[in-house]
Design a protein around this motif. Sequence first.
Motif, PDB file in Angstrom:
ATOM      1  N   ASN A  45     141.653 -43.713  49.693  1.00 29.04           N
ATOM      2  CA  ASN A  45     141.768 -43.016  50.972  1.00 29.04           C
ATOM      3  C   ASN A  45     143.044 -42.174  50.995  1.00 29.04           C
ATOM      4  OD1 ASN A  45     141.317 -42.151  53.528  1.00 29.04           O
ATOM      5  ND2 ASN A  45     141.914 -44.064  54.510  1.00 29.04           N
ATOM      6  N   GLY A  46     142.898 -40.888  51.222  1.00 30.44           N
ATOM      7  CA  GLY A  46     144.026 -39.975  51.278  1.00 30.44           C
ATOM      8  C   GLY A  46     144.529 -39.529  49.919  1.00 30.44           C
ATOM      9  N   SER A  47     143.854 -39.904  48.861  1.00 33.58           N
ATOM     10  CA  SER A  47     144.282 -39.542  47.506  1.00 33.58           C
ATOM     11  C   SER A  47     143.615 -38.257  47.050  1.00 33.58           C
ATOM     12  CB  SER A  47     143.919 -40.652  46.518  1.00 33.58           C
ATOM     13  OG  SER A  47     144.549 -41.844  46.862  1.00 33.58           O
ATOM     14  N   LYS A  48     144.147 -37.717  45.975  1.00 37.65           N
ATOM     15  CA  LYS A  48     143.522 -36.583  45.301  1.00 37.65           C
ATOM     16  C   LYS A  48     143.070 -37.081  43.940  1.00 37.65           C
ATOM     17  CE  LYS A  48     146.184 -33.194  47.749  1.00 37.65           C
ATOM     18  NZ  LYS A  48     147.130 -32.079  47.687  1.00 37.65           N
ATOM     19  N   ILE A  49     141.784 -37.004  43.688  1.00 42.28           N
ATOM     20  CA  ILE A  49     141.191 -37.499  42.453  1.00 42.28           C
ATOM     21  C   ILE A  49     141.057 -36.336  41.479  1.00 42.28           C
ATOM     22  CG2 ILE A  49     139.222 -38.709  41.445  1.00 42.28           C
ATOM     23  CD1 ILE A  49     140.763 -40.352  43.528  1.00 42.28           C
ATOM     24  N   LEU A  50     141.703 -36.460  40.320  1.00 46.34           N
ATOM     25  CA  LEU A  50     141.634 -35.439  39.284  1.00 46.34           C
ATOM     26  C   LEU A  50     140.733 -35.936  38.169  1.00 46.34           C
ATOM     27  CD1 LEU A  50     144.459 -34.986  40.731  1.00 46.34           C
ATOM     28  CD2 LEU A  50     145.118 -33.870  38.637  1.00 46.34           C
ATOM     29  N   ALA A  51     139.813 -35.110  37.748  1.00 42.13           N
ATOM     30  CA  ALA A  51     138.917 -35.467  36.650  1.00 42.13           C
ATOM     31  C   ALA A  51     138.433 -34.187  35.983  1.00 42.13           C
ATOM     32  CB  ALA A  51     137.732 -36.278  37.163  1.00 42.13           C
ATOM     33  N   ASP A  52     137.944 -34.326  34.759  1.00 39.99           N
ATOM     34  CA  ASP A  52     137.462 -33.144  34.058  1.00 39.99           C
ATOM     35  C   ASP A  52     136.028 -32.824  34.470  1.00 39.99           C
ATOM     36  OD1 ASP A  52     136.108 -35.121  32.744  1.00 39.99           O
ATOM     37  OD2 ASP A  52     136.991 -34.760  30.797  1.00 39.99           O
ATOM     38  N   ARG A  53     135.486 -31.788  33.897  1.00 45.00           N
ATOM     39  CA  ARG A  53     134.162 -31.292  34.284  1.00 45.00           C
ATOM     40  C   ARG A  53     133.045 -32.303  34.052  1.00 45.00           C
ATOM     41  NH1 ARG A  53     134.654 -25.552  34.764  1.00 45.00           N
ATOM     42  NH2 ARG A  53     136.538 -24.853  33.719  1.00 45.00           N
ATOM     43  N   GLY A  54     133.259 -33.252  33.189  1.00 45.51           N
ATOM     44  CA  GLY A  54     132.239 -34.257  32.909  1.00 45.51           C
ATOM     45  C   GLY A  54     131.903 -35.138  34.099  1.00 45.51           C
ATOM     46  N   LYS A  91     146.045 -29.292  36.429  1.00 42.86           N
ATOM     47  CA  LYS A  91     146.833 -29.355  35.199  1.00 42.86           C
ATOM     48  C   LYS A  91     147.611 -30.668  35.086  1.00 42.86           C
ATOM     49  CE  LYS A  91     147.273 -24.406  34.637  1.00 42.86           C
ATOM     50  NZ  LYS A  91     148.168 -23.260  34.594  1.00 42.86           N
ATOM     51  N   GLU A  92     147.810 -31.387  36.171  1.00 49.54           N
ATOM     52  CA  GLU A  92     148.498 -32.679  36.132  1.00 49.54           C
ATOM     53  C   GLU A  92     147.653 -33.746  35.442  1.00 49.54           C
ATOM     54  OE1 GLU A  92     151.676 -33.279  37.008  1.00 49.54           O
ATOM     55  OE2 GLU A  92     151.777 -31.113  37.293  1.00 49.54           O
ATOM     56  N   ARG A  93     146.429 -33.431  35.141  1.00 54.38           N
ATOM     57  CA  ARG A  93     145.542 -34.363  34.439  1.00 54.38           C
ATOM     58  C   ARG A  93     146.060 -34.687  33.043  1.00 54.38           C
ATOM     59  NH1 ARG A  93     141.011 -33.827  31.350  1.00 54.38           N
ATOM     60  NH2 ARG A  93     141.374 -31.606  31.270  1.00 54.38           N
ATOM     61  N   HIS A  94     146.995 -33.895  32.566  1.00 49.05           N
ATOM     62  CA  HIS A  94     147.547 -34.135  31.234  1.00 49.05           C
ATOM     63  C   HIS A  94     148.267 -35.477  31.141  1.00 49.05           C
ATOM     64  CE1 HIS A  94     151.325 -32.852  33.036  1.00 49.05           C
ATOM     65  NE2 HIS A  94     151.934 -33.361  31.998  1.00 49.05           N
ATOM     66  N   LEU A  95     148.663 -36.056  32.268  1.00 54.65           N
ATOM     67  CA  LEU A  95     149.304 -37.372  32.237  1.00 54.65           C
ATOM     68  C   LEU A  95     148.365 -38.430  31.671  1.00 54.65           C
ATOM     69  CD1 LEU A  95     151.083 -37.306  35.704  1.00 54.65           C
ATOM     70  CD2 LEU A  95     152.106 -36.939  33.459  1.00 54.65           C
ATOM     71  N   VAL A  96     147.110 -38.367  32.047  1.00 53.43           N
ATOM     72  CA  VAL A  96     146.129 -39.318  31.521  1.00 53.43           C
ATOM     73  C   VAL A  96     145.880 -39.041  30.040  1.00 53.43           C
ATOM     74  CG1 VAL A  96     143.759 -40.147  31.726  1.00 53.43           C
ATOM     75  CG2 VAL A  96     145.065 -39.595  33.766  1.00 53.43           C
ATOM     76  N   GLU A  97     145.798 -37.765  29.675  1.00 52.57           N
ATOM     77  CA  GLU A  97     145.579 -37.423  28.274  1.00 52.57           C
ATOM     78  C   GLU A  97     146.740 -37.892  27.406  1.00 52.57           C
ATOM     79  OE1 GLU A  97     142.751 -36.298  27.249  1.00 52.57           O
ATOM     80  OE2 GLU A  97     141.947 -35.940  29.248  1.00 52.57           O
ATOM     81  N   LYS A  98     147.971 -37.787  27.912  1.00 53.94           N
ATOM     82  CA  LYS A  98     149.129 -38.280  27.159  1.00 53.94           C
ATOM     83  C   LYS A  98     149.080 -39.793  26.993  1.00 53.94           C
ATOM     84  CE  LYS A  98     152.586 -34.745  28.077  1.00 53.94           C
ATOM     85  NZ  LYS A  98     153.892 -34.487  28.700  1.00 53.94           N
ATOM     86  N   LEU A  99     148.605 -40.489  28.017  1.00 53.07           N
ATOM     87  CA  LEU A  99     148.464 -41.937  27.915  1.00 53.07           C
ATOM     88  C   LEU A  99     147.510 -42.292  26.778  1.00 53.07           C
ATOM     89  CD1 LEU A  99     148.792 -44.866  29.125  1.00 53.07           C
ATOM     90  CD2 LEU A  99     146.690 -44.347  30.344  1.00 53.07           C
ATOM     91  N   PHE A 100     146.386 -41.603  26.686  1.00 55.36           N
ATOM     92  CA  PHE A 100     145.430 -41.874  25.617  1.00 55.36           C
ATOM     93  C   PHE A 100     146.010 -41.535  24.246  1.00 55.36           C
ATOM     94  CE2 PHE A 100     141.968 -41.372  28.916  1.00 55.36           C
ATOM     95  CZ  PHE A 100     141.777 -42.742  29.010  1.00 55.36           C
ATOM     96  N   LEU A 101     146.772 -40.462  24.155  1.00 58.40           N
ATOM     97  CA  LEU A 101     147.386 -40.110  22.874  1.00 58.40           C
ATOM     98  C   LEU A 101     148.379 -41.178  22.424  1.00 58.40           C
ATOM     99  CD1 LEU A 101     147.939 -36.288  23.292  1.00 58.40           C
ATOM    100  CD2 LEU A 101     146.327 -37.430  21.786  1.00 58.40           C
ATOM    101  N   LYS A 102     149.133 -41.733  23.370  1.00 58.93           N
ATOM    102  CA  LYS A 102     150.072 -42.805  23.013  1.00 58.93           C
ATOM    103  C   LYS A 102     149.332 -44.054  22.564  1.00 58.93           C
ATOM    104  CE  LYS A 102     153.940 -41.398  25.876  1.00 58.93           C
ATOM    105  NZ  LYS A 102     154.806 -41.745  27.001  1.00 58.93           N
ATOM    106  N   LEU A 103     148.240 -44.369  23.240  1.00 55.87           N
ATOM    107  CA  LEU A 103     147.476 -45.553  22.860  1.00 55.87           C
ATOM    108  C   LEU A 103     146.814 -45.377  21.499  1.00 55.87           C
ATOM    109  CD1 LEU A 103     145.831 -46.592  26.231  1.00 55.87           C
ATOM    110  CD2 LEU A 103     147.592 -47.825  24.967  1.00 55.87           C
ATOM    111  N   LYS A 104     146.356 -44.168  21.206  1.00 53.60           N
ATOM    112  CA  LYS A 104     145.693 -43.923  19.926  1.00 53.60           C
ATOM    113  C   LYS A 104     146.664 -43.970  18.758  1.00 53.60           C
ATOM    114  CE  LYS A 104     143.354 -40.174  20.064  1.00 53.60           C
ATOM    115  NZ  LYS A 104     142.499 -38.993  20.232  1.00 53.60           N
ATOM    116  N   ALA A 105     147.968 -43.925  19.016  1.00 51.83           N
ATOM    117  CA  ALA A 105     148.954 -44.024  17.942  1.00 51.83           C
ATOM    118  C   ALA A 105     148.967 -45.420  17.330  1.00 51.83           C
ATOM    119  CB  ALA A 105     150.343 -43.676  18.469  1.00 51.83           C
ATOM    120  N   TYR A 106     148.505 -46.418  18.072  1.00 52.13           N
ATOM    121  CA  TYR A 106     148.438 -47.773  17.549  1.00 52.13           C
ATOM    122  C   TYR A 106     147.125 -47.944  16.793  1.00 52.13           C
ATOM    123  CZ  TYR A 106     152.286 -48.529  20.711  1.00 52.13           C
ATOM    124  OH  TYR A 106     153.481 -48.440  21.350  1.00 52.13           O
TER     125      TYR A 106
END
Length: 124
Positions: A45-54, A91-106
């Motif tokens: 409630n009251g949030s802004k949901i960011l997601a890609d075209r999928g 464009k702030e969606r890159h925060l989630v993408e960076k999280l996945f990139l960090k996780l994929k390093a393991y």
Amino acid sequence: MALATPDWRLCRTVIFRNPVRIMISKGQKNDIPYAIPLLKQININGSKILADRGYNSNKVLKYIHANGAKATIPSKRNAKIQRSCDWWLYKERHLVEKLFLKLKAYRRIATRYDKLACTYLIAM
């Protein structure tokens, strides 16, 4: 949000890049059936949901608007009616993408050595 191993995809993060919810999905399925159950676990409630075209489906968009949130999801390129989208916020969606990139390093997480979902989530 495609990954090297497509077994987990959905994640919600806050501005500090900390995951709030992570859900494991089957690699052969798309993410839309898991979007609403993931959003039900948090107060949007009251949030802004960011997601890609999928995630551009009427069902997801109706759920977001019915719960008092604003969707920042661009329309698919081949849609007949294009919705307006705040591209600067998108464009702030890159925060989630960076999280996945960090996780994929393991290596353990990227190659999914753990066969059970519960042990895989513990590693994350």
